[in-house]
Write a protein that holds these residues in place. Structure first.
Motif, mmCIF file in Angstrom:
data_model
loop_
_atom_site.group_PDB
_atom_site.id
_atom_site.type_symbol
_atom_site.label_atom_id
_atom_site.label_comp_id
_atom_site.label_asym_id
_atom_site.label_seq_id
_atom_site.Cartn_x
_atom_site.Cartn_y
_atom_site.Cartn_z
ATOM 1 N N ASP A 31 65.376 13.980 60.549
ATOM 2 C CA ASP A 31 65.825 15.348 60.314
ATOM 3 C C ASP A 31 65.327 15.903 58.981
ATOM 4 O OD1 ASP A 31 67.256 13.863 58.585
ATOM 5 O OD2 ASP A 31 69.233 14.622 59.171
ATOM 6 N N GLY A 32 64.453 15.189 58.292
ATOM 7 C CA GLY A 32 63.874 15.690 57.053
ATOM 8 C C GLY A 32 64.653 15.306 55.814
ATOM 9 N N SER A 33 65.880 14.774 55.974
ATOM 10 C CA SER A 33 66.649 14.365 54.797
ATOM 11 C C SER A 33 66.076 13.052 54.245
ATOM 12 C CB SER A 33 68.122 14.204 55.162
ATOM 13 O OG SER A 33 68.245 13.144 56.069
ATOM 14 N N ILE A 34 66.377 12.791 52.994
ATOM 15 C CA ILE A 34 65.815 11.605 52.355
ATOM 16 C C ILE A 34 66.944 10.647 52.017
ATOM 17 C CG2 ILE A 34 64.665 10.779 50.278
ATOM 18 C CD1 ILE A 34 63.007 13.384 50.424
ATOM 19 N N LEU A 35 66.797 9.408 52.509
ATOM 20 C CA LEU A 35 67.885 8.444 52.372
ATOM 21 C C LEU A 35 67.458 7.328 51.424
ATOM 22 C CD1 LEU A 35 70.559 8.508 54.043
ATOM 23 C CD2 LEU A 35 69.667 6.467 55.179
ATOM 24 N N TYR A 36 68.381 6.908 50.574
ATOM 25 C CA TYR A 36 68.077 5.797 49.661
ATOM 26 C C TYR A 36 68.338 4.491 50.385
ATOM 27 C CZ TYR A 36 68.162 2.840 45.519
ATOM 28 O OH TYR A 36 67.915 1.864 44.605
ATOM 29 N N SER A 37 67.315 3.639 50.504
ATOM 30 C CA SER A 37 67.511 2.377 51.213
ATOM 31 C C SER A 37 67.392 1.178 50.275
ATOM 32 C CB SER A 37 66.507 2.240 52.346
ATOM 33 O OG SER A 37 65.204 2.162 51.797
ATOM 34 N N GLY A 38 67.271 1.456 48.964
ATOM 35 C CA GLY A 38 67.265 0.349 48.007
ATOM 36 C C GLY A 38 68.687 -0.109 47.753
ATOM 37 N N ASP A 39 68.886 -0.926 46.707
ATOM 38 C CA ASP A 39 70.259 -1.268 46.355
ATOM 39 C C ASP A 39 70.480 -0.944 44.878
ATOM 40 O OD1 ASP A 39 69.003 -3.249 44.983
ATOM 41 O OD2 ASP A 39 69.547 -4.837 46.378
ATOM 42 N N GLN A 40 71.658 -1.287 44.388
ATOM 43 C CA GLN A 40 72.004 -0.909 43.015
ATOM 44 C C GLN A 40 71.698 -2.031 42.039
ATOM 45 O OE1 GLN A 40 73.329 2.301 42.493
ATOM 46 N NE2 GLN A 40 75.341 2.372 43.446
ATOM 47 N N GLY A 41 70.892 -3.021 42.493
ATOM 48 C CA GLY A 41 70.631 -4.188 41.651
ATOM 49 C C GLY A 41 69.878 -3.823 40.388
ATOM 50 N N LYS A 42 70.300 -4.430 39.287
ATOM 51 C CA LYS A 42 69.576 -4.228 38.028
ATOM 52 C C LYS A 42 68.653 -5.410 37.831
ATOM 53 C CE LYS A 42 72.695 -1.346 35.355
ATOM 54 N NZ LYS A 42 71.872 -0.168 35.647
ATOM 55 N N ARG A 43 67.334 -5.125 37.691
ATOM 56 C CA ARG A 43 66.399 -6.228 37.474
ATOM 57 C C ARG A 43 66.456 -6.638 36.015
ATOM 58 N NH1 ARG A 43 61.085 -3.836 40.105
ATOM 59 N NH2 ARG A 43 62.185 -2.568 41.608
ATOM 60 N N LEU A 44 67.373 -7.578 35.741
ATOM 61 C CA LEU A 44 67.575 -7.983 34.344
ATOM 62 C C LEU A 44 66.478 -8.935 33.896
ATOM 63 C CD1 LEU A 44 71.418 -8.521 34.353
ATOM 64 C CD2 LEU A 44 70.139 -6.647 33.361
ATOM 65 N N MET A 45 66.122 -8.801 32.646
ATOM 66 C CA MET A 45 65.122 -9.707 32.073
ATOM 67 C C MET A 45 65.681 -10.276 30.788
ATOM 68 S SD MET A 45 61.801 -7.383 32.475
ATOM 69 C CE MET A 45 60.724 -7.554 33.856
ATOM 70 N N GLN A 46 65.435 -11.578 30.599
ATOM 71 C CA GLN A 46 65.934 -12.239 29.393
ATOM 72 C C GLN A 46 64.950 -11.929 28.265
ATOM 73 O OE1 GLN A 46 68.741 -14.525 29.912
ATOM 74 N NE2 GLN A 46 69.022 -14.306 27.722
ATOM 75 N N VAL A 47 65.267 -10.908 27.462
ATOM 76 C CA VAL A 47 64.293 -10.500 26.448
ATOM 77 C C VAL A 47 64.584 -11.119 25.091
ATOM 78 C CG1 VAL A 47 63.610 -8.363 27.525
ATOM 79 C CG2 VAL A 47 65.599 -8.395 26.062
ATOM 80 N N ASP A 48 65.761 -11.730 24.953
ATOM 81 C CA ASP A 48 66.063 -12.433 23.717
ATOM 82 C C ASP A 48 67.153 -13.448 24.044
ATOM 83 O OD1 ASP A 48 65.552 -13.016 21.137
ATOM 84 O OD2 ASP A 48 66.924 -11.551 20.284
ATOM 85 N N VAL A 49 67.501 -14.265 23.041
ATOM 86 C CA VAL A 49 68.442 -15.357 23.302
ATOM 87 C C VAL A 49 69.661 -14.855 24.069
ATOM 88 C CG1 VAL A 49 69.823 -17.159 22.249
ATOM 89 C CG2 VAL A 49 67.676 -16.454 21.196
ATOM 90 N N SER A 50 70.274 -13.806 23.588
ATOM 91 C CA SER A 50 71.512 -13.375 24.222
ATOM 92 C C SER A 50 71.414 -11.928 24.679
ATOM 93 C CB SER A 50 72.670 -13.533 23.249
ATOM 94 O OG SER A 50 72.346 -12.873 22.057
#
Lengths: 405, 112
Positions: A151-170
């Motif tokens: 119908d022309g609408s745009i649907l989000y099919s991803g998820d809410q996951g945050k791609r975390l990266m360990q950029v420092d010790v903590s």
């Protein structure tokens, strides 16, 4: 003490053997460039240098991760920059479309431009990192996150996951943001969204909402203004309805209507049964794609022969869309600033990380690296000692009574 | 963490695995892997050092005992050479005495 001939030989050989052992040790240290050849040489130092080596290796890994995070965040920043300019374009077009002298054809042209902007926005929302990993898909980066439906609408099919990266010790940092929080979210302080019901038949056009008293007990609620006639009057009620139900008030064009701390004026002649909704940005539908699709539909609707009622519909749709797009724009700007501050943080972390690695390396070097000057001096000293042992041995060994017989 | 179907970029488990590096998992939750390895290295290193020192001390002791034993029962070449010379001279002296005695005896027998 009486020295037996065998003792003399044995002791001499032991001494020479010890000297050779020492010489070999120094030679090995020189070859390896390290003071510690085995942990038994310096158990404490060996343990300490193990810990330091790990710390250095971790630091290098964090550096690599930071580079990766910087790359994805920079890509996101670029994409969001384009998104911002597209949204600004759209806002400009919406303002342009509000011009009362435009004909249906003019509006259709603007609608076409809006449609191409919407497609561009859709494309930007499906930005990938150049390797087929979609930036704004949360964890589900294998497929495009914003999918156009039949119908022309745009649907989000991803998820809410945050791609975390360990950029420092903590410190774990999100390398990207998910599409929902960029394109289908509004900020908490986003402005109220007013809209007219699709079935309205009058020519009532709502104006801007202004906050006059944010301490009002009914502030922040969703309001519905329902018109009745004759004579033209209206009831302003909240969703769910107030108890006791508010009394109807007489309608006067362009005079502000009080909505629990908010004020909004309506102009034109609303018909009986017309409703106007004033909702918080969160409740009004936060999908920017849907908002733009709606206004394109409204602009493509012919107003010829529709009189002020049809004009009012277009104007109301434009106002609603303008507010929604403004809210979405603000949201994108907020995400952009969060990306920028993350990039800044990465720079700061890189400086601290590099400093720590440098400290670790110099400490490790103190612990295990060989001082070549000292070691070479020791090598020559030991060599001289070995030569002395050998020469004296040979001299003494030659002395015998037999030599004089 | 459970499987996330379709979540191809889900690095949560990798993050958890990475966190094991510094997590106190060894020695009843008191040490990280590296700590535990460091302790092992330190303890092996210390033991080796102890054994080396004990070995050196023992060798030195053996050398001492052997020297003392050799000083009593060992052979000194010069000493033996001197003895040899002494006995040789004694032998020669005795032979000389016998020769002289024999000469004297012959002289007596020649008186007729």
């Amino acid at each position: 003490m009486r020295i037996s001939t065998q003792t003399f030989y044995e002791r001499s050989m032991t001494a020479i053997g010890a000297q050779q052992g020492n010489l070999l040790r120094v030679q090995q240290q020189l070859g390896a460039g390290s003071k510690i050849l085995a942990p038994s040489d310096d158990p404490l130092g060996a343990t300490r240098s193990l810990a330091l080596s790990q710390s250095i290796a971790l630091g290098e890994q964090y550096t690599a991760t930071r580079a990766q995070a910087t790359q994805t965040l920079t890509m996101e920043e670029n994409a969001l920059q384009s998104v911002t300019s597209v949204l600004q374009n759209i806002k400009g077009l919406l303002v342009q479309a509000g011009n009362g002298t435009l004909t249906d054809a003019d509006r259709a042209t603007i609608a076409t431009t809006l449609q191409s902007n919407l497609d561009q926005l859709h494309g930007l929302a499906n930005t990938d990192d150049g390797n087929g990993q979609f930036l704004f898909a949360g964890f589900k980066s294998g497929s495009a996150p914003f999918v156009k439906q039949a119908d022309g609408s745009i649907l989000y099919s991803g998820d809410q996951g945050k791609r975390l990266m360990q950029v420092d010790v903590s410190r774990q940092m999100a390398g990207t943001d998910d599409g929902r929080s960029i394109f289908q979210t509004v900020q908490g302080g986003a402005g109220y969204v007013s809209s007219s019901a699709p079935g309205n038949t009058g020519s009532g056009v709502f104006g801007a909402t202004t906050v006059v008293n944010s301490a009002d007990p009914n502030y922040g609620k969703e309001w519905v203004i329902t018109f009745s006639s004759p004579p033209t009057s209206y009831t302003a009620d909240t969703v769910p309805p107030l108890v006791p139900a508010p009394a109807p008030a007489v309608y006067a064009a362009d005079s502000p209507i009080n909505l629990g701390g908010l004020q909004m004026a309506i102009s034109g002649v609303p018909a009986a049964g017309d409703t106007f909704k004033v909702a918080t940005a969160k409740n009004a539908g936060t999908d920017v794609f849907a908002a733009i699709s709606d206004v394109i539909k409204a602009l493509n609707t012919s107003t010829t022969g529709g009189g002020p009622e049809a004009q009012a519909k277009v104007l109301n749709a434009l106002s609603t869309a303008n507010r929604k797009v403004t809210n979405a724009h603000d949201n994108v700007l907020t995400v952009r600033s969060s990306v920028g501050s993350r990039l800044n943080e990465l720079d700061a972390l890189a400086v601290t990380g590099d400093n720590r690695t440098l400290t670790d390396k110099s400490y490790l070097s103190d612990l295990q690296d060989l001082d070549y000057a000292t070691a070479i001096a020791e090598f020559y000293q030991r060599q001289t000692a070995l030569q002395a042992s050998q020469q004296t041995f040979v001299r003494i060994q030659q002395i015998s009574l037999f030599n004089y017989l | 963490m459970a499987k996330n179907t379709g979540g191809v970029s889900d690095g949560s488990n990798a993050l958890l695995l990475g966190a094991l590096q510094n997590k106190k998992t060894m020695g009843n939750g008191t040490a990280s892997f590296n700590d535990a390895f460091g302790q092992l290295v330190s303890s092996v290193g210390n033991k080796t050092r102890q054994v080396q020192i004990a070995g050196t001390a023992q060798t030195s002791l053996t050398t001492q005992i052997r020297s003392v034993q050799q000083s009593v029962s060992g052979v000194n070449q010069d000493e033996e050479t001197a003895n040899l010379l002494m006995f040789q001279q004694m032998y020669q002296a005795n032979a000389k005495v016998i020769q002289t005695a024999s000469a004297m005896f012959d002289a007596i027998l020649a008186i007729r």
